[in-house]
Design a protein around this motif. Structure first.
Motif, PDB file in Angstrom:
ATOM      1  N   UNK A 155      13.714  30.142  -7.488  1.00 49.11           N
ATOM      2  CA  UNK A 155      13.655  30.189  -6.035  1.00 49.11           C
ATOM      3  C   UNK A 155      12.396  29.494  -5.480  1.00 49.11           C
ATOM      4  N   UNK A 156      11.962  28.469  -6.185  1.00 50.61           N
ATOM      5  CA  UNK A 156      10.785  27.711  -5.743  1.00 50.61           C
ATOM      6  C   UNK A 156      11.269  26.523  -4.918  1.00 50.61           C
ATOM      7  N   UNK A 157      10.830  26.428  -3.667  1.00 51.83           N
ATOM      8  CA  UNK A 157      11.258  25.368  -2.777  1.00 51.83           C
ATOM      9  C   UNK A 157      10.766  24.007  -3.244  1.00 51.83           C
ATOM     10  N   UNK A 158       9.719  23.959  -4.095  1.00 51.42           N
ATOM     11  CA  UNK A 158       9.186  22.681  -4.556  1.00 51.42           C
ATOM     12  C   UNK A 158       9.534  22.377  -6.018  1.00 51.42           C
ATOM     13  N   UNK A 159      10.431  23.095  -6.582  1.00 54.18           N
ATOM     14  CA  UNK A 159      10.786  22.903  -7.994  1.00 54.18           C
ATOM     15  C   UNK A 159      11.359  21.496  -8.197  1.00 54.18           C
ATOM     16  N   UNK A 160      10.852  20.881  -9.273  1.00 51.15           N
ATOM     17  CA  UNK A 160      11.271  19.509  -9.564  1.00 51.15           C
ATOM     18  C   UNK A 160      11.486  19.380 -11.060  1.00 51.15           C
ATOM     19  N   UNK A 161      12.638  18.798 -11.451  1.00 53.00           N
ATOM     20  CA  UNK A 161      12.963  18.572 -12.847  1.00 53.00           C
ATOM     21  C   UNK A 161      12.668  17.108 -13.146  1.00 53.00           C
ATOM     22  N   UNK A 162      11.618  16.867 -13.937  1.00 53.34           N
ATOM     23  CA  UNK A 162      11.208  15.488 -14.209  1.00 53.34           C
ATOM     24  C   UNK A 162      12.229  14.733 -15.036  1.00 53.34           C
ATOM     25  N   UNK A 163      12.971  15.407 -15.907  1.00 60.69           N
ATOM     26  CA  UNK A 163      13.930  14.717 -16.782  1.00 60.69           C
ATOM     27  C   UNK A 163      15.200  14.300 -16.035  1.00 60.69           C
ATOM     28  N   UNK A 164      15.607  15.074 -15.038  1.00 59.60           N
ATOM     29  CA  UNK A 164      16.867  14.756 -14.331  1.00 59.60           C
ATOM     30  C   UNK A 164      16.624  14.286 -12.901  1.00 59.60           C
ATOM     31  N   UNK A 165      15.528  14.658 -12.320  1.00 54.98           N
ATOM     32  CA  UNK A 165      15.253  14.282 -10.931  1.00 54.98           C
ATOM     33  C   UNK A 165      15.753  15.320  -9.948  1.00 54.98           C
ATOM     34  N   UNK A 166      16.290  16.470 -10.413  1.00 58.68           N
ATOM     35  CA  UNK A 166      16.765  17.514  -9.504  1.00 58.68           C
ATOM     36  C   UNK A 166      15.584  18.119  -8.766  1.00 58.68           C
ATOM     37  N   UNK A 167      15.892  18.592  -7.526  1.00 64.88           N
ATOM     38  CA  UNK A 167      14.783  19.070  -6.684  1.00 64.88           C
ATOM     39  C   UNK A 167      15.223  20.280  -5.859  1.00 64.88           C
TER      40      UNK A 167
ATOM     41  N   UNK B 218      15.282  24.501  -4.380  1.00 59.61           N
ATOM     42  CA  UNK B 218      15.866  25.770  -4.832  1.00 59.61           C
ATOM     43  C   UNK B 218      17.243  25.550  -5.493  1.00 59.61           C
ATOM     44  N   UNK B 219      18.139  24.738  -4.887  1.00 65.79           N
ATOM     45  CA  UNK B 219      19.462  24.548  -5.504  1.00 65.79           C
ATOM     46  C   UNK B 219      19.479  23.469  -6.579  1.00 65.79           C
ATOM     47  N   UNK B 220      18.339  22.821  -6.799  1.00 64.84           N
ATOM     48  CA  UNK B 220      18.256  21.727  -7.772  1.00 64.84           C
ATOM     49  C   UNK B 220      19.277  20.640  -7.462  1.00 64.84           C
ATOM     50  N   UNK B 221      19.165  20.122  -6.240  1.00 61.50           N
ATOM     51  CA  UNK B 221      20.006  19.006  -5.811  1.00 61.50           C
ATOM     52  C   UNK B 221      19.645  17.761  -6.613  1.00 61.50           C
ATOM     53  N   UNK B 222      20.705  16.996  -7.033  1.00 59.90           N
ATOM     54  CA  UNK B 222      20.477  15.806  -7.852  1.00 59.90           C
ATOM     55  C   UNK B 222      21.169  14.609  -7.216  1.00 59.90           C
ATOM     56  N   UNK B 223      20.423  13.686  -6.673  1.00 55.58           N
ATOM     57  CA  UNK B 223      18.963  13.771  -6.437  1.00 55.58           C
ATOM     58  C   UNK B 223      18.661  14.661  -5.242  1.00 55.58           C
ATOM     59  N   UNK B 224      17.411  14.943  -5.067  1.00 55.28           N
ATOM     60  CA  UNK B 224      17.003  15.823  -3.978  1.00 55.28           C
ATOM     61  C   UNK B 224      17.295  15.259  -2.599  1.00 55.28           C
ATOM     62  N   UNK B 225      17.370  13.931  -2.494  1.00 60.41           N
ATOM     63  CA  UNK B 225      17.586  13.297  -1.186  1.00 60.41           C
ATOM     64  C   UNK B 225      18.958  13.643  -0.589  1.00 60.41           C
ATOM     65  N   UNK B 226      19.902  14.170  -1.383  1.00 52.71           N
ATOM     66  CA  UNK B 226      21.216  14.552  -0.848  1.00 52.71           C
ATOM     67  C   UNK B 226      21.065  15.613   0.252  1.00 52.71           C
ATOM     68  N   UNK B 227      20.019  16.410   0.108  1.00 55.97           N
ATOM     69  CA  UNK B 227      19.837  17.493   1.077  1.00 55.97           C
ATOM     70  C   UNK B 227      19.438  16.985   2.448  1.00 55.97           C
ATOM     71  N   UNK B 228      19.122  15.682   2.542  1.00 56.95           N
ATOM     72  CA  UNK B 228      18.782  15.098   3.845  1.00 56.95           C
ATOM     73  C   UNK B 228      19.975  15.132   4.796  1.00 56.95           C
ATOM     74  N   UNK B 229      21.218  15.317   4.255  1.00 55.86           N
ATOM     75  CA  UNK B 229      22.409  15.398   5.108  1.00 55.86           C
ATOM     76  C   UNK B 229      22.367  16.644   6.002  1.00 55.86           C
ATOM     77  N   UNK B 230      21.559  17.620   5.596  1.00 55.02           N
ATOM     78  CA  UNK B 230      21.451  18.857   6.391  1.00 55.02           C
ATOM     79  C   UNK B 230      20.223  18.793   7.317  1.00 55.02           C
ATOM     80  N   UNK B 231      19.148  18.234   6.774  1.00 50.58           N
ATOM     81  CA  UNK B 231      17.941  18.156   7.600  1.00 50.58           C
ATOM     82  C   UNK B 231      16.913  17.241   6.953  1.00 50.58           C
ATOM     83  N   UNK B 232      16.082  16.671   7.810  1.00 49.34           N
ATOM     84  CA  UNK B 232      15.045  15.757   7.315  1.00 49.34           C
ATOM     85  C   UNK B 232      13.933  16.492   6.591  1.00 49.34           C
ATOM     86  N   UNK B 233      13.816  17.774   6.817  1.00 52.02           N
ATOM     87  CA  UNK B 233      12.781  18.566   6.149  1.00 52.02           C
ATOM     88  C   UNK B 233      13.280  19.161   4.824  1.00 52.02           C
ATOM     89  N   UNK B 234      14.153  18.521   4.181  1.00 49.95           N
ATOM     90  CA  UNK B 234      14.786  19.019   2.958  1.00 49.95           C
ATOM     91  C   UNK B 234      13.760  19.276   1.840  1.00 49.95           C
TER      92      UNK B 234
END
Length: 224
Positions: free
Chosen positions: A159-171, A173-189
């Motif tokens: 449940x860490x908002x800044x969690x980052x997986x260096x091997x996969x690039x997931x970012x 709390x939900x480990x979005x891959x890549x993390x930029x996908x969450x920009x569809x909901x908000x710019x503060x992703x």
């Protein structure tokens, strides 16, 4: 001068003939028909016709053969023709074979039992888990779905908002891959837990139906 002698009369006044003496002396006999001759002949002829008319017609006719002089007469022969007629029908022989019974239809496999998650308890007010609990309830899911969500993301990012997986690039709390996908909901992703949780719940609902479905997949495959 010659004179004709008067005709001699029958002394009895009867008879069918009389003699006349002609002038030249030759006797000529004149026959006088009896008055009953014609009626008698007519009666006999009439009776003959009547008898022929009423003759028995049921008697078999008699065949009369006219043979020429010197021809040989052959006795008649009788022939009797007889025969029997029969109809014979033959049925084609065949065997009736029942078709084999259809193979049994396998019962549909029961859906895999969803792995139940341990109770998450009451989250701290203002925490990311508290935000998630409100969003889960808003979608109509029960507390068991919240328990699955807490267990799922505890494994992914703690449940860490800044969690980052260096091997996969997931970012996040939900480990979005890549993390930029969450920009569809908000710019503060990258910094807002509400933005990350909203995107994560949308992904889970579209892919697995609910948090417990995603949690079961993660338990069997190691990822969701």
């Amino acid at each position: 001068m010659n004179q004709t002698a008067p005709a001699a009369r029958n002394p009895r006044g009867q008879g069918s003939s009389s003699r006349l003496v002609p002038r030249h002396g030759r006797a000529v006999e004149r026959h006088v028909r009896n008055r009953w001759s014609l009626p008698a002949f007519s009666f006999v002829a009439t009776m003959s016709i009547v008898l022929v008319s009423i003759a028995d017609t049921s008697a078999p006719a008699v065949a009369v053969e006219l043979a020429a002089p010197g021809a040989t007469t052959v006795d008649s022969q009788e022939f009797t023709a007889s025969g029997a007629h029969s109809v014979t029908a033959e049925l084609a022989a065949y065997d009736i074979t029942e078709p084999p019974p259809p193979p049994p239809v396998a019962a549909p496999a029961a859906p895999a039992a969803r792995a139940g998650a341990p109770a998450a308890g009451t989250p701290d007010p203002g925490s990311a888990k508290a935000i998630a609990a409100e969003m889960v309830a808003a979608r109509g899911w029960g507390t068991e779905q919240y328990d699955c969500l807490v267990a799922l993301w505890q494994k992914e990012s703690s449940w860490n908002v800044y969690a980052y997986n260096a091997s996969s690039g997931a970012y996040g709390i939900p480990q979005s891959l890549p993390g930029s996908k969450m920009a569809s909901v908000g710019a503060d992703w990258q910094t807002n837990p509400a933005t990350q949780i909203t995107w994560g719940l949308n992904y889970i609902q579209g892919r697995y139906g609910d948090p417990c479905g995603a949690y079961a997949s993660s338990q069997s495959r190691g990822w969701y």
